[in-house]
Scaffold this active site. Structure first.
Site, PDB file in Angstrom:
ATOM      1  N   ARG A   3     -27.062 -12.013 -12.520  1.00  0.00           N
ATOM      2  CA  ARG A   3     -26.255 -11.276 -13.498  1.00  0.00           C
ATOM      3  C   ARG A   3     -27.088 -10.162 -14.090  1.00  0.00           C
ATOM      4  NH1 ARG A   3     -23.973 -14.572 -18.441  1.00  0.00           N
ATOM      5  NH2 ARG A   3     -26.123 -14.373 -19.177  1.00  0.00           N
ATOM      6  N   ASP A  90     -38.711  -3.136 -28.342  1.00  0.00           N
ATOM      7  CA  ASP A  90     -37.753  -2.294 -27.650  1.00  0.00           C
ATOM      8  C   ASP A  90     -37.316  -2.896 -26.324  1.00  0.00           C
ATOM      9  OD1 ASP A  90     -36.295   0.051 -28.186  1.00  0.00           O
ATOM     10  OD2 ASP A  90     -37.353   1.113 -26.594  1.00  0.00           O
ATOM     11  N   ASP A 100     -35.154  -5.339 -19.399  1.00  0.00           N
ATOM     12  CA  ASP A 100     -36.146  -4.286 -19.169  1.00  0.00           C
ATOM     13  C   ASP A 100     -37.482  -4.867 -18.717  1.00  0.00           C
ATOM     14  OD1 ASP A 100     -37.377  -1.893 -18.955  1.00  0.00           O
ATOM     15  OD2 ASP A 100     -37.239  -1.323 -21.058  1.00  0.00           O
TER      16      ASP A 100
END
Length: 322
Positions: A3, A90, A100
């Protein structure tokens, strides 16, 4: 099933609004996040426009659920041997999912100091520091959220991080060993400790230890006594006899208890066997850096993705079966 990330909204999205001193923007952002990605929180804690106390209750519930999700995610990374390369705020998703990756890796052998990023010279984001870094990032998220919430209330929610992490890590590691948690919590902890002691003292590849156990049990079945389990890898350096026996005995006794519980519940509530769980929760190959590079090289040269799909299918064949 693989996913993709459901959103690119991250802790840094909130930090940006703090730097802009924009509490109204933060409220709009968090209302959206709760409505879309935390529907249970939205349903349990409705917050009509203009109802400040209701909004605070909803956002505090959101933060508590985010703490739980991140603690469980960190536990799953650690049990899998996954190492995030740049685990700053972040790169932390507001949904509590992996996000990320940047440079990432899977452990070769057990090494808490292992880093995935070549530029992480200080080991800031090393494998062993990931649970603490995730907790620290959740604490840093309180800075922007404090524009809308009392910090003391968020700290109370954050206190649940350690126990949530420990409980889920125990569950995930036992699952890789083919087990479900024993009602005797101390025996679970002893097996987890014995497993980590064995891996730390034995230069065996982290993933190979589990796949070796899978192969041994698949081919010979569960041993009738602890001494019937051979060292799961015979083609390398043997572990310390004392450390191996401590792990072997703890694991064997847990398998007997697990199989007994499964037999007692079989009629009304079927439970997977130790062998089935071992196969389900362990890849046939750990995607360490050399393997990943060998899979990507043909793609970089313009070949199709078929070889990668074949590897994924063969390595993950048992992971999504009931």
């Amino acid at each position: 099933m693989v996913r993709m990330a459901r959103t690119h909204l991250r802790f840094g999205s909130c930090e940006r609004l703090l730097s802009l001193r924009d509490p109204q923007g933060l409220e709009r952002l968090l209302r959206h996040v709760v409505a879309v990605y935390y529907p249970d929180v939205a349903a349990a804690h409705p917050a009509p426009d203009g109802d400040r106390p209701a909004l605070e209750h909803q956002l505090l519930a959101f933060y508590g659920e985010l703490v739980r999700r991140v603690a469980r995610l960190a536990a799953e990374w650690m049990a899998a041997g996954f190492v995030h390369g740049v685990l700053n705020t972040d790169n932390m998703s507001l949904v509590g999912e992996s996000f990320d990756y940047g440079p990432f890796a899977f452990l070769d052998r057990w090494d808490p100091s292992f880093t995935a990023a070549y530029f992480d010279q200080t080991g800031l984001y090393s494998y062993g520091r990931q649970p603490a870094i995730c907790r620290k990032n959740l604490q840093l998220l309180q800075n922007p959220l404090a524009m809308l919430l009392a910090r003391s209330s968020m700290e109370q929610s954050l206190e649940q991080y350690a126990s949530t992490y420990q409980n889920h890590y125990r569950f995930c590691l036992l699952r890789r060993l083919g087990l479900t948690p024993n009602p005797d919590v101390d025996s679970n902890d002893r097996l987890v400790s014995a497993t980590l002691d064995l891996l730390a003292s034995w230069p065996v590849a982290y993933g190979d230890f589990f796949t070796g156990l899978v192969s041994t049990i698949q081919s010979a079945g569960l041993p009738q006594e602890p001494e019937g389990l051979p060292v799961v890898l015979n083609d390398g350096e043997a572990p310390s006899r004392k450390v191996w026996q401590a792990w072997r005995d703890a694991w064997w006794w847990q398998t007997q208890a697990s199989e007994a519980r499964g037999a007692a519940r079989a009629a009304s509530e079927p439970e997977a066997s130790v062998s089935e769980r071992l196969r389900r929760w362990n890849l046939s190959q750990t995607p360490t850096r050399p393997l990943i590079e060998s899979l990507w090289e043909p793609i970089d040269q313009g070949d199709d993705w078929n070889h990668l799909n074949v590897w994924l299918a063969s390595s993950m064949s048992g992971l999504n079966k009931d």
